[in-house]
Write a protein that holds these residues in place. Structure first.
Motif, PDB file in Angstrom:
ATOM      1  N   PHE A  56      12.230   6.401  -2.370  1.00 16.84           N
ATOM      2  CA  PHE A  56      13.302   6.761  -3.301  1.00 16.84           C
ATOM      3  C   PHE A  56      14.646   6.945  -2.597  1.00 16.84           C
ATOM      4  CE2 PHE A  56       9.670   8.160  -5.919  1.00 16.84           C
ATOM      5  CZ  PHE A  56       9.971   7.473  -7.077  1.00 16.84           C
ATOM      6  N   PHE A  57      14.609   7.334  -1.328  1.00 15.85           N
ATOM      7  CA  PHE A  57      15.828   7.598  -0.557  1.00 15.85           C
ATOM      8  C   PHE A  57      15.773   6.834   0.767  1.00 15.85           C
ATOM      9  CE2 PHE A  57      15.000  11.391  -3.149  1.00 15.85           C
ATOM     10  CZ  PHE A  57      16.211  11.535  -3.801  1.00 15.85           C
ATOM     11  N   PRO A  58      15.843   5.502   0.715  1.00 17.18           N
ATOM     12  CA  PRO A  58      15.663   4.704   1.934  1.00 17.18           C
ATOM     13  C   PRO A  58      16.747   4.918   2.997  1.00 17.18           C
ATOM     14  CG  PRO A  58      16.392   3.316   0.110  1.00 17.18           C
ATOM     15  CD  PRO A  58      16.109   4.677  -0.455  1.00 17.18           C
ATOM     16  N   ASP A  59      17.916   5.385   2.605  1.00 19.64           N
ATOM     17  CA  ASP A  59      19.017   5.577   3.555  1.00 19.64           C
ATOM     18  C   ASP A  59      19.183   7.035   3.972  1.00 19.64           C
ATOM     19  OD1 ASP A  59      19.611   2.846   3.304  1.00 19.64           O
ATOM     20  OD2 ASP A  59      20.859   3.232   1.547  1.00 19.64           O
ATOM     21  N   SER A  60      18.156   7.845   3.739  1.00 18.61           N
ATOM     22  CA  SER A  60      18.270   9.275   4.005  1.00 18.61           C
ATOM     23  C   SER A  60      17.101   9.778   4.837  1.00 18.61           C
ATOM     24  CB  SER A  60      18.286  10.045   2.676  1.00 18.61           C
ATOM     25  OG  SER A  60      19.328   9.595   1.853  1.00 18.61           O
ATOM     26  N   ASP A  61      17.286  10.957   5.417  1.00 18.11           N
ATOM     27  CA  ASP A  61      16.208  11.652   6.123  1.00 18.11           C
ATOM     28  C   ASP A  61      15.526  12.558   5.103  1.00 18.11           C
ATOM     29  OD1 ASP A  61      14.538  13.249   7.619  1.00 18.11           O
ATOM     30  OD2 ASP A  61      16.088  13.960   8.987  1.00 18.11           O
ATOM     31  N   THR A  62      14.379  12.137   4.622  1.00 16.12           N
ATOM     32  CA  THR A  62      13.684  12.849   3.554  1.00 16.12           C
ATOM     33  C   THR A  62      12.614  13.817   4.054  1.00 16.12           C
ATOM     34  OG1 THR A  62      12.023  11.101   3.365  1.00 16.12           O
ATOM     35  CG2 THR A  62      13.976  10.912   1.959  1.00 16.12           C
ATOM     36  N   THR A  63      12.336  13.834   5.337  1.00 13.81           N
ATOM     37  CA  THR A  63      11.181  14.552   5.878  1.00 13.81           C
ATOM     38  C   THR A  63      11.123  16.010   5.448  1.00 13.81           C
ATOM     39  OG1 THR A  63      11.252  13.076   7.777  1.00 13.81           O
ATOM     40  CG2 THR A  63       9.891  15.042   7.981  1.00 13.81           C
ATOM     41  N   SER A  64      12.156  16.785   5.746  1.00 13.88           N
ATOM     42  CA  SER A  64      12.080  18.223   5.457  1.00 13.88           C
ATOM     43  C   SER A  64      12.117  18.491   3.952  1.00 13.88           C
ATOM     44  CB  SER A  64      13.161  19.008   6.193  1.00 13.88           C
ATOM     45  OG  SER A  64      14.440  18.569   5.822  1.00 13.88           O
ATOM     46  N   TYR A  65      12.915  17.733   3.207  1.00 10.27           N
ATOM     47  CA  TYR A  65      12.964  17.953   1.762  1.00 10.27           C
ATOM     48  C   TYR A  65      11.611  17.640   1.133  1.00 10.27           C
ATOM     49  CZ  TYR A  65      14.589  18.051  -3.047  1.00 10.27           C
ATOM     50  OH  TYR A  65      14.745  18.373  -4.367  1.00 10.27           O
ATOM     51  N   ALA A  66      11.006  16.531   1.509  1.00 15.65           N
ATOM     52  CA  ALA A  66       9.703  16.159   0.962  1.00 15.65           C
ATOM     53  C   ALA A  66       8.659  17.229   1.267  1.00 15.65           C
ATOM     54  CB  ALA A  66       9.265  14.798   1.504  1.00 15.65           C
ATOM     55  N   GLN A  67       8.714  17.809   2.460  1.00 14.72           N
ATOM     56  CA  GLN A  67       7.766  18.874   2.809  1.00 14.72           C
ATOM     57  C   GLN A  67       7.950  20.089   1.905  1.00 14.72           C
ATOM     58  OE1 GLN A  67       8.677  19.474   6.949  1.00 14.72           O
ATOM     59  NE2 GLN A  67       7.262  17.875   7.635  1.00 14.72           N
ATOM     60  N   HIS A  68       9.194  20.450   1.636  1.00 10.36           N
ATOM     61  CA  HIS A  68       9.459  21.602   0.766  1.00 10.36           C
ATOM     62  C   HIS A  68       9.056  21.317  -0.684  1.00 10.36           C
ATOM     63  CE1 HIS A  68      11.239  24.301   3.631  1.00 10.36           C
ATOM     64  NE2 HIS A  68      12.060  23.358   4.052  1.00 10.36           N
ATOM     65  N   VAL A  69       9.349  20.116  -1.153  1.00 12.28           N
ATOM     66  CA  VAL A  69       8.968  19.757  -2.519  1.00 12.28           C
ATOM     67  C   VAL A  69       7.441  19.770  -2.638  1.00 12.28           C
ATOM     68  CG1 VAL A  69       8.976  17.912  -4.246  1.00 12.28           C
ATOM     69  CG2 VAL A  69      11.075  18.444  -2.990  1.00 12.28           C
ATOM     70  N   PHE A  70       6.773  19.193  -1.659  1.00  8.56           N
ATOM     71  CA  PHE A  70       5.311  19.182  -1.662  1.00  8.56           C
ATOM     72  C   PHE A  70       4.761  20.610  -1.717  1.00  8.56           C
ATOM     73  CE2 PHE A  70       1.135  19.182   0.251  1.00  8.56           C
ATOM     74  CZ  PHE A  70       0.517  18.104  -0.363  1.00  8.56           C
ATOM     75  N   ARG A  71       5.301  21.485  -0.885  1.00  4.43           N
ATOM     76  CA  ARG A  71       4.867  22.884  -0.853  1.00  4.43           C
ATOM     77  C   ARG A  71       5.016  23.521  -2.230  1.00  4.43           C
ATOM     78  NH1 ARG A  71       8.254  26.538  -1.304  1.00  4.43           N
ATOM     79  NH2 ARG A  71       9.945  25.490  -0.232  1.00  4.43           N
ATOM     80  N   SER A  72       6.136  23.242  -2.902  1.00  2.00           N
ATOM     81  CA  SER A  72       6.370  23.857  -4.211  1.00  2.00           C
ATOM     82  C   SER A  72       5.432  23.300  -5.281  1.00  2.00           C
ATOM     83  CB  SER A  72       7.830  23.687  -4.633  1.00  2.00           C
ATOM     84  OG  SER A  72       8.100  22.345  -4.973  1.00  2.00           O
ATOM     85  N   PHE A  73       4.981  22.067  -5.127  1.00  2.00           N
ATOM     86  CA  PHE A  73       4.061  21.462  -6.085  1.00  2.00           C
ATOM     87  C   PHE A  73       2.603  21.839  -5.816  1.00  2.00           C
ATOM     88  CE2 PHE A  73       6.981  17.548  -6.851  1.00  2.00           C
ATOM     89  CZ  PHE A  73       7.796  18.305  -7.648  1.00  2.00           C
ATOM     90  N   ASP A  74       2.281  22.141  -4.573  1.00  2.00           N
ATOM     91  CA  ASP A  74       0.900  22.466  -4.185  1.00  2.00           C
ATOM     92  C   ASP A  74       0.594  23.902  -4.605  1.00  2.00           C
ATOM     93  OD1 ASP A  74      -1.617  22.580  -3.045  1.00  2.00           O
ATOM     94  OD2 ASP A  74      -0.883  22.661  -0.980  1.00  2.00           O
ATOM     95  N   THR A  75       0.368  24.082  -5.877  1.00  2.00           N
ATOM     96  CA  THR A  75       0.251  25.429  -6.437  1.00  2.00           C
ATOM     97  C   THR A  75      -0.983  26.190  -5.969  1.00  2.00           C
ATOM     98  OG1 THR A  75      -0.767  24.509  -8.427  1.00  2.00           O
ATOM     99  CG2 THR A  75       1.620  24.908  -8.482  1.00  2.00           C
TER     100      THR A  75
END
Length: 192
Positions: A56-75
């Protein structure tokens, strides 16, 4: 009621998702079929989730954001997302009401999951969001928003809190609703 596509999904999960999302049974069945193709184990790991974000964000560093989003979804904190967690997350972030999206945003910013947001947590998520913004867009930002730290400071100021205070969920939601600019700081939407 149960067609061949939805029979693979538990009726309990299907009924729960129909009650808690705006998705129809047909949409849920299609999502489930795609989910099973992408994740034959029935679960998405943090690494797989991160790879989805990279697309979704090929020109960006998504690593830390994806980890935080994943954490928030992993209820259930098991280190994976099952279909139900995935669909509820998809619903909240795409079709949910503004208040539901802000409830999710609160869980994103509440890094330690203690029910409050500190300025340190806010800065951590602002840094992750800022990394999503391509360099050429960062260069066009106003002086008081052109670094993650400045954005975090400006966002924190919307809540009228001291440096060492903390924010409860209701304060966070109301603070965002009361300040049009605040919404820009808790998300990033690529320019078209």
């Amino acid at each position: 009621m149960g067609n061949a596509k939805s029979s693979a999904m538990s009726k309990v999960i299907l009924e729960d998702l129909k009650l808690n999302t705006r998705f129809t049974e047909e949409e849920l069945s299609q999502w489930y079929e795609n989910f099973q193709k992408q994740c034959p184990s029935g679960r998405i790991t943090a690494d797989e989730f991160s790879k989805i974000y990279e697309r979704f964000f090929p020109d960006s560093d998504t690593t830390s954001y994806a980890q935080h989003v994943f954490r928030s979804f992993d209820t259930n904190d098991d280190g994976t997302l099952d279909f139900k967690e995935y669909i509820i997350a998809l619903h909240m972030t795409s079709t949910g009401k503004t208040e539901r999206k802000l409830e999710w945003a609160f869980s994103l910013f509440d890094v330690d999951k203690n029910g409050y947001i500190t300025k340190t947590e806010l800065k951590e998520i602002c840094q992750a969001i800022f990394k999503l913004i391509p360099k050429e867009e960062q260069e066009k930002l106003p002086d008081d928003e052109n670094t993650a730290e400045k954005r975090a400071d400006k966002l924190w100021s919307f809540f009228n809190k001291n440096e060492n205070d903390r924010l409860a969920e209701g304060e966070f939601i109301q603070g965002i609703l009361d300040n049009e600019d605040a919404l820009r700081f808790i998300q990033y939407e690529p320019q078209k």
